[in-house]
Design an enzyme around this catalytic site. Structure first.
Site, PDB file in Angstrom:
ATOM      1  N   ALA A 141      -6.282  -5.199   7.370  1.00 18.79           N
ATOM      2  CA  ALA A 141      -7.284  -4.177   7.023  1.00 18.79           C
ATOM      3  C   ALA A 141      -8.535  -4.780   6.390  1.00 18.79           C
ATOM      4  CB  ALA A 141      -6.668  -3.147   6.080  1.00 18.79           C
ATOM      5  N   LYS A 153     -13.217  -1.309   6.638  1.00 27.21           N
ATOM      6  CA  LYS A 153     -13.825  -2.081   5.545  1.00 27.21           C
ATOM      7  C   LYS A 153     -14.810  -3.106   6.074  1.00 27.21           C
ATOM      8  CE  LYS A 153     -10.256  -0.035   3.839  1.00 27.21           C
ATOM      9  NZ  LYS A 153      -9.478   0.489   2.801  1.00 27.21           N
ATOM     10  N   TRP A 166       0.865  -1.180   0.000  1.00 28.66           N
ATOM     11  CA  TRP A 166       0.000   0.000   0.000  1.00 28.66           C
ATOM     12  C   TRP A 166       0.904   1.232   0.000  1.00 28.66           C
ATOM     13  CZ3 TRP A 166      -2.055   2.722   4.799  1.00 28.66           C
ATOM     14  CH2 TRP A 166      -3.088   3.611   4.464  1.00 28.66           C
TER      15      TRP A 166
END
Ligand code: LMR
Length: 394
Positions: A210, A243, A127
């Site tokens: 995540a 999320k 990321w």
């Protein structure tokens, strides 16, 4: 003073979000930022979140500060969700943070405080914000091979060879599941080999989790994190609720520091508290409270798990549909990996000029490295995407 400021490098994902917003075309397709969207293109408030918020509105009687580390009940609920007894509760120090990014930031700062010489090993690719924050903090960074551009799977041999360069005290940043941006993940046998390598080298794992629940299931997606935490002397875990609870803007995350030696937990906790105080004092509470209510109330929890599972299966179905369409139109299996990848993202392996062409000519927005957010698709847009890709002649 302000005249001394320099222009900062743009964050490609944020830039793409802006470009998509400004594109007036009707049929544009947003496969950019990692935000879940349902078949109608809406990022819904999950049912359990709505219900918990309704209850909270009725029952909450104060907005007074909670504590520098956040609510201990939130720690307990999240530690159970992520680690589910893989280690004892009193082996874990925890701090609520503003989202998963906040948890990563605090983790990097903790690493720097504890060992200014530590280097952080990051996967190639990772990321982009990992790299940006590590560089901003002036921590030395080393890249390890991760993604095989040919097979679009993990280059495990390359990864292990690069981890040979670890020195005692270095940190390896790993994605617990649903690797961002590639979608390619290690299996548990490979995770075990990584653990053995880290332990042999005296290096410390940091896991960014995540997307728990977006890949193979809530427990399956945490299996590697649990294995690492139970097998390494120390582990840092940055977990996000953005999320899997769909509470993106509430900034709900947590940093955990797991130690086999329980004697280290209090000092870790104290340093996490110090870091929160320096950076923002009290972490945001609303999202954390909602998450705690959901995780600890059986009815809300069931509602949440059911919806999350539906979301996960929906993304899997889109993956299979896209792989099938691409197979049909191209007559080749070169995109079969789309069905194998897990999570929101897949890196398609398209050249930058093709990514650009798809945006300009077809209004299809994906990140420049050809990462797509599968959840940005629906049953109608999958064939359009497949056709546009195959039409470019790749
Ligand atoms: C992404 O990778 O798109 C998400 O994690 C959102 C972000 O903040 O970049």
């Amino acid at each position: 003073m302000f005249e001394n400021l320099k222009t900062q490098p743009v964050d490609k994902i944020m830039q793409l979000m802006q470009m998509h917003r400004e594109d007036p075309r009707e049929g544009k397709i947003d496969l950019g930022v990692g935000v879940y969207k349902n078949a109608k293109g809406v990022t819904p408030v999950m049912k359990a979140v709505k219900e918990a918020e309704r209850q909270l509105l009725e029952t909450q009687e104060t907005k007074a500060y909670v504590g520098l580390l956040g609510d201990p009940a939130y720690h307990d609920a999240m530690i159970d969700l992520v680690l589910k007894g893989a280690v004892a509760r009193d082996q874990v120090a925890a701090a609520a943070t503003p989202g998963g990014t906040g948890a990563c930031r605090q983790a990097f700062e903790l690493i720097r405080m504890a060992n200014p010489n530590a280097r952080i090993f990051t996967s190639n690719p990772t990321w982009p914000n990992h790299l940006s924050i590590i560089d901003y903090l002036g921590i030395e960074r080393v890249t390890y091979r991760y993604f095989d551009e040919e097979t679009r799977a993990v280059d495990f041999d390359g990864m292990m060879a690069d981890l040979d360069g670890l020195k005692a005290g270095d940190v390896v940043l790993l994605h617990g599941c649903c690797h961002n941006p590639t979608g390619a993940n290690l299996n548990l046998t490979e995770w075990q080999q990584v653990i053995d390598k880290l332990n042999a080298k005296g290096a410390l794992p940091m896991i960014d989790l995540a997307y728990q629940g977006f890949g193979d299931g809530l427990n399956e997606d945490a299996a590697a994190t649990r294995l690492v935490a139970a097998s390494c002397p120390e582990t840092l875990i940055a977990a996000s609720c953005s999320k899997n609870f769909g509470v993106y803007r509430e900034r709900t995350g947590i940093l955990m520091g797991v130690s086999a030696d329980k004697g280290k937990v209090a000092v870790t906790q104290e340093n996490l508290s110090f870091l929160n105080r320096q950076n923002y004092s009290f972490p945001p509470d609303h999202g954390a409270r909602v998450v705690t209510m959901i995780l600890t109330d059986p009815a809300l929890r069931k509602m949440w798990e059911d919806e999350l599972e539906e979301t996960r299966l929906g993304m899997l179905k889109l993956r299979e549909q896209l792989a099938g369409e691409l197979q049909k139109l191209s007559g080749s299996d070169q995109f079969g990996f789309v069905a194998q990848h897990r999570g929101m993202f897949s890196r398609l392996g398209l050249p930058a000029d093709v990514v650009e062409k798809l945006r300009v000519e077809n209004g299809i927005y994906m990140v420049g490295d050809s990462r797509i957010n599968v959840a940005g698709l629906n049953a109608e847009t999958v064939p359009a995407l497949a056709k546009a890709i195959v039409d470019t002649g790749v």
